[in-house]
Structure formats: structure tokens, C-alpha cells
Design an enzyme around this catalytic site. Structure first.
Site, mmCIF file in Angstrom:
data_model
loop_
_atom_site.group_PDB
_atom_site.id
_atom_site.type_symbol
_atom_site.label_atom_id
_atom_site.label_comp_id
_atom_site.label_asym_id
_atom_site.label_seq_id
_atom_site.Cartn_x
_atom_site.Cartn_y
_atom_site.Cartn_z
ATOM 1 N N HIS A 85 35.486 29.023 90.085
ATOM 2 C CA HIS A 85 34.878 29.545 88.856
ATOM 3 C C HIS A 85 34.359 28.402 87.989
ATOM 4 O O HIS A 85 33.218 28.442 87.506
ATOM 5 C CB HIS A 85 35.905 30.371 88.080
ATOM 6 C CG HIS A 85 35.438 30.802 86.727
ATOM 7 N ND1 HIS A 85 34.986 32.076 86.456
ATOM 8 C CD2 HIS A 85 35.343 30.123 85.546
ATOM 9 C CE1 HIS A 85 34.620 32.156 85.181
ATOM 10 N NE2 HIS A 85 34.841 30.985 84.607
ATOM 11 N N GLU A 86 35.185 27.379 87.800
ATOM 12 C CA GLU A 86 34.775 26.277 86.933
ATOM 13 C C GLU A 86 33.609 25.493 87.533
ATOM 14 O O GLU A 86 32.640 25.176 86.849
ATOM 15 C CB GLU A 86 35.963 25.355 86.658
ATOM 16 C CG GLU A 86 37.098 26.004 85.887
ATOM 17 C CD GLU A 86 36.645 26.664 84.597
ATOM 18 O OE1 GLU A 86 35.659 26.194 83.986
ATOM 19 O OE2 GLU A 86 37.264 27.664 84.200
ATOM 20 N N HIS B 104 30.229 26.933 86.982
ATOM 21 C CA HIS B 104 29.530 26.656 85.727
ATOM 22 C C HIS B 104 28.500 25.552 85.943
ATOM 23 O O HIS B 104 27.384 25.608 85.417
ATOM 24 C CB HIS B 104 30.521 26.229 84.644
ATOM 25 C CG HIS B 104 31.244 27.364 84.000
ATOM 26 N ND1 HIS B 104 30.601 28.346 83.282
ATOM 27 C CD2 HIS B 104 32.563 27.677 83.955
ATOM 28 C CE1 HIS B 104 31.485 29.219 82.823
ATOM 29 N NE2 HIS B 104 32.688 28.836 83.229
ATOM 30 N N GLU C 237 29.823 32.935 82.993
ATOM 31 C CA GLU C 237 31.204 33.211 83.394
ATOM 32 C C GLU C 237 31.246 34.141 84.603
ATOM 33 O O GLU C 237 32.055 33.973 85.516
ATOM 34 C CB GLU C 237 31.972 33.845 82.227
ATOM 35 C CG GLU C 237 32.059 33.002 80.972
ATOM 36 C CD GLU C 237 32.885 31.747 81.156
ATOM 37 O OE1 GLU C 237 33.709 31.697 82.097
ATOM 38 O OE2 GLU C 237 32.703 30.802 80.365
#
Length: 485
Positions: free
Chosen positions: A246-247, A250, A276
Site C-alpha cells: 500500500h505504501e 503511493h 489510498e
């Protein structure tokens, strides 16, 4: 500032300090012993392998040379010396041969992974495991009741592995040098180098979270992964692959949306929310490799292991069942949905539904990685690279043949097509355009139906929206007639 060392026993804290001091001095003093013969590098890593989301869904295994040679031609531990943006660095375990530096630690062309217990910006001298024979095999201590910092070598190895594996996958799907990916050296293929991911394990600046800072191409991004105090012993977010992915996502969406030189396209409103949502959606597609239920339905929470709660950290789990996840476009008007994370989970639900519908039509691939040699027959693409040409012999895009691989390719390709500060409509239309460019529009009907299923059909509308958010939305369930002819 949190002092992470306080979580460990005095004995262990002293042990770590002694280890650091010994490493700094280069070992014991006295008469120098003859230099040992170089060891044959093993390039092995004890990790939760790719596709395993967290410690509840799989076991630690030792994997060997796991990199993709197309995406990482130098492997995961080497880089061209002159490309290092921190020439003052003296990485432990580094050797220089010709124009190449190889580091027998968790440092390489794509990622620098290390502990950051003090939560500082400095990172070059932070603790990293060093192995002369590149055998990064360490014990995972959580099952034995140990605090996360007591198995820091395992954790840093896992973070290094997950970030590199994701780099390689994204590279093969189009997040390459010219698109602004994260590498020290770009092999003369365009873009700006000098920007590997700085990956902080057990960052001491917070708990129960994670973040990723993405500057423009040519400047290194920073990932901060935290410990979670939601269980005893504490749990380490570095070990939940979905959070790491997920990070990192970004960085993917920020570099691709609006171009790699523009890092300000996904800051707020629907655009920030989708920043997100893409992370949740891709993390879910990746974990399906191990957890997909062919008899259906698939149901996935986000952050459940780290947070120590079955439903995870979002309002709803990701599922096509509207009782389990009732999200629609109109959901964004509800109280509590002004923030980017809440907006993002609605967008991720759209992408989860889309992926499921494509899997229903095209089936499921147990690997997301394309073959390194696409000229040979394979089960990943509909044609080989030699067969995928137009009437003049010019190469055409290779089309993934399974639903999950096709969905992932469309999601990433669409990021390059959408405008800066996209709305849900813009991002939906970019996926439709990506399919047109990739397949000639073969999946227009499926894509439109998937979005219309949750209220983002052709008659969906919003009144009074600004780039910062707001507006009143109306769900729409219509599909353009021409899409399904």
C-alpha cells in the site's frame, strides 16, 4: 520522540549496542588475521514469500535469487558506483569492482532497508544485517514472544525483500525508468536515477501506521513502517505485506499521475482518496495469489493482522457481496467519508469488483510476474512477443490472458492516462481507455458493468464538487449501449 530501545530488555539493548560498536571498529584489535577466501554468494532470504500477506496466511521460507533479471539486471545488491546519490556513505559489506558497488547487506539499486528506532531523518549509518555470503537467514521471533526489535535482522530482510519484489513486478507492468520508478541507476533507459526507496523498518516516529513520501523523479522517496501496539507482543507492520505494498503504491500512483516530475496531483479530494485506494486494491490483488478461493467469494480485510482485528482498519472488508461491503459512489457523501482513506476504500472496492469480474471471464493466474523471455510460449500472455505484431511487423502490446493479471495491468496503465487531480470519473474513463489501447476495447462491457454495479455508471453525477472535495453525488447504474454490443 518515542525511544524504541525502551521496549527491549536491558540485556538485548546492550547486545545491540555491542554489535554496532564491533561493526564500527571492524572487529577485535591486535594482529590482523589473513583475509579469508571470498565466499560464494548464496543470495538467500528467510522471508514470508511473495503473495503471503502476513504471518497468519503462510510460513517463513528461504528463497534464493528471487529477483527478475529484466527488472533488476544487477540483482538486488549492486549498483553503478557513480549513480549513488550519497557518495559519502560507507555501507558495511560494500565492495567495489570496476564501476560497480556490491553490498553484502540490505542495500542495492532499488532499495535501502534498515532500522530507524530513533525516528530520525538520517539513515546512511542505521543498522542493517550484513552477510558476507549473502545469506540473510534469521529467526522470526514473534511466535516465541519476542518484541519486534529483538528480531530486527529478520524484519529488515523482509522489508528489503518485499520492496524489491514489488519493484520488479511494477517494472514489468510499465513502471519503468522513463515512468519515474525508484532506482539509483537507470541503465541509460531514460528518467532520472538517484532515487531508490529509503525504507525505514520499525520507525520510531510513531505507532500503528505507515507512510510514504514521494518527491519528483530523481529524488529518493522515504517509506516509514511502524510497530503496532495492538497485541502482546507488539506486531511489526513490516511483516504485513499489504501495508508495505500500500505504501509503495503511493509512490507508483504519484509518479504516474501527471507525470514523474509532478508529485502534487493526488493530495486531496477524490484524487487523494484514490491515492489510498490504489494501494489497497493492488495489495489485495497480490495477496489473492495465495488466498484466492476458486469457489468464491473472496473476502479481504486491510491491515487485519497488524491491527489485531478481524475486519481490518477500513470501514468494510473488500468483497463483491453488497451486504459485506455496501459502498457506492453516493457513499462519499456520508459523514466520515471526507478523508482520503475513507474515499480510497470506496475506490478500492470498485477495483476489487472489476478484478473479480475479469477473473470470472478469464480465469486466475497463480503468478503475477510475466516470464522473463516473452518470445517463448507461456501461460501469461495471449501471444508471444514474436506473434504480437501488426501487419507491418511492428510490436503490439502483450495482453495478459488471466483476469487478475489483466486487471493489474489495466490499473497501472490507466494511471499514466488520467489527468492531474483526477476524479472517480476520470480514473474510470482512463481504465476504459487503457483497455482500448491494450485489447482494442474487448473488455469495455465488463468494465462498464463493474463500475455501474456500484453506482459509477454512465448516468452517475456530482454537483458542486471542487478539487478539494465536497459536492452532492447521485449513483448511476446505466451502461452505455455501445459498450456491450
Amino acid at each position: 520522540m518515542v525511544d524504541w530501545a525502551a521496549d527491549a530488555s536491558d540485556h538485548f539493548a546492550h547486545k545491540i549496542e555491542a554489535r554496532k560498536a564491533k561493526a564500527a571498529k571492524g572487529g577485535k584489535g591486535g594482529k590482523q588475521k589473513p583475509l579469508p577466501s571470498p565466499k560464494e554468494p548464496k543470495y538467500e532470504y528467510a522471508v514470508f514469500p511473495w503473495g503471503i500477506n502476513d504471518p497468519t496466511t503462510g510460513k517463513v521460507k528461504t528463497v534464493t535469487k528471487p529477483w527478475d533479471n529484466v527488472a533488476s539486471p544487477l540483482g538486488w545488491h549492486s549498483y553503478i558506483t557513480a549513480s549513488n546519490p550519497w557518495p559519502q556513505a560507507r555501507f558495511k559489506g560494500a565492495t567495489v569492482k570496476g564501476n560497480t558497488t556490491t553490498v553484502a547487506s540490505t542495500v542495492g539499486n532499488n532499495v535501502l532497508a534498515h532500522e530507524d528506532w530513533e525516528g530520525r531523518n538520517e539513515f546512511l549509518d542505521n543498522w542493517r544485517p550484513v552477510s558476507d555470503d549473502f545469506s540473510f537467514v534469521y529467526e522470526y521471533g514473534e511466535p516465541d514472544g519476542l518484541a519486534p526489535k529483538e528480531y530486527i535482522d529478520f524484519v529488515v530482510t523482509q522489508l528489503f525483500y518485499t520492496c524489491n519484489a514489488y519493484h520488479d513486478l511494477l517494472y514489468r507492468l510499465g513502471f519503468d525508468e522513463v515512468s519515474g520508478n525508484f532506482q539509483m541507476y537507470n541503465f541509460g533507459k531514460g528518467g532520472k536515477g538517484g532515487d531508490p526507496v529509503i525504507a525505514n523498518a520499525q520507525d520510531g516516529s510513531g505507532y500503528n501506521n505507515a507512510n510514504f513520501m514521494t518527491p519528483p523523479d530523481g529524488q529518493a522517496p522515504r517509506m516509514r513502517m511502524y510497530v503496532w501496539d495492538t497485541a502482546t507482543p507488539y506486531r511489526d507492520g513490516d511483516l504485513e505485506a499489504g501495508i508495505v505494498i500500500h505504501e509503495y503504491s503511493h509512490g507508483l500512483s504519484t509518479r504516474l499521475t501527471g507525470g514523474p516530475a509532478n508529485s502534487g496531483c493526488l493530495g486531496w479530494g477524490e484524487a487523494g482518496g484514490m491515492g489510498e485506494g490504489w494501494g489497497d486494491a493492488i495489495a489485495t490483488i497480490i495477496r489473492q495469489v495465495e488466498e484466492h478461493n476458486p469457489k468464491g467469494p473472496d473476502v479481504f480485510p486491510m491491515g487485519a493482522w497488524a491491527a489485531n482485528q478481524a475486519k481490518g482498519i477500513r470501514n468494510y472488508v473488500y468483497a463483491t457481496n453488497s451486504t459485506l461491503n455496501p459502498s457506492t459512489y453516493k457513499t462519499l457523501d456520508k459523514p466520515g467519508y471526507w478523508g482520503v482513506h475513507a474515499i480510497g476504500e470506496v475506490w478500492a472496492e470498485y477495483l476489487f469488483v472489476l478484478t473479480t469480474r475479469l477473473i470470472e471471464k478469464y480465469g486466475f493466474s497463480k503468478t503475477l510476474y510475466p516470464p522473463e523471455d516473452t518470445s517463448k510460449p507461456n501461460d501469461y500472455y495471449t501471444k508471444t512477443s514474436g506473434e504480437s505484431v501488426d501487419s507491418l511487423g511492428r510490436p503490439l502490446p502483450l495482453i495478459p490472458k488471466h483476469g487478475n493479471t489483466l486487471s493489474l495491468q489495466l490499473i497501472i496503465s490507466a494511471m499514466k492516462l488520467q489527468p492531474c487531480r483526477p476524479t472517480f470519473f476520470d480514473a474510470r474513463d482512463a481504465i476504459i481507455q487503457a483497455d482500448e489501447e491494450l485489447t482494442g476495447g474487448e473488455n469495455q462491457c465488463i468494465i462498464w458493468k463493474a463500475f455501474a454495479e456500484r453506482g459509477l455508471g454512465s448516468d452517475a453525477a456530482v454537483v458542486g464538487q471542487t478539487p478539494w472535495g465536497g459536492g452532492v453525488r447521485t449513483d448511476g447504474y446505466k451502461v452505455p449501449e455501445k459498450a456491450c454490443k
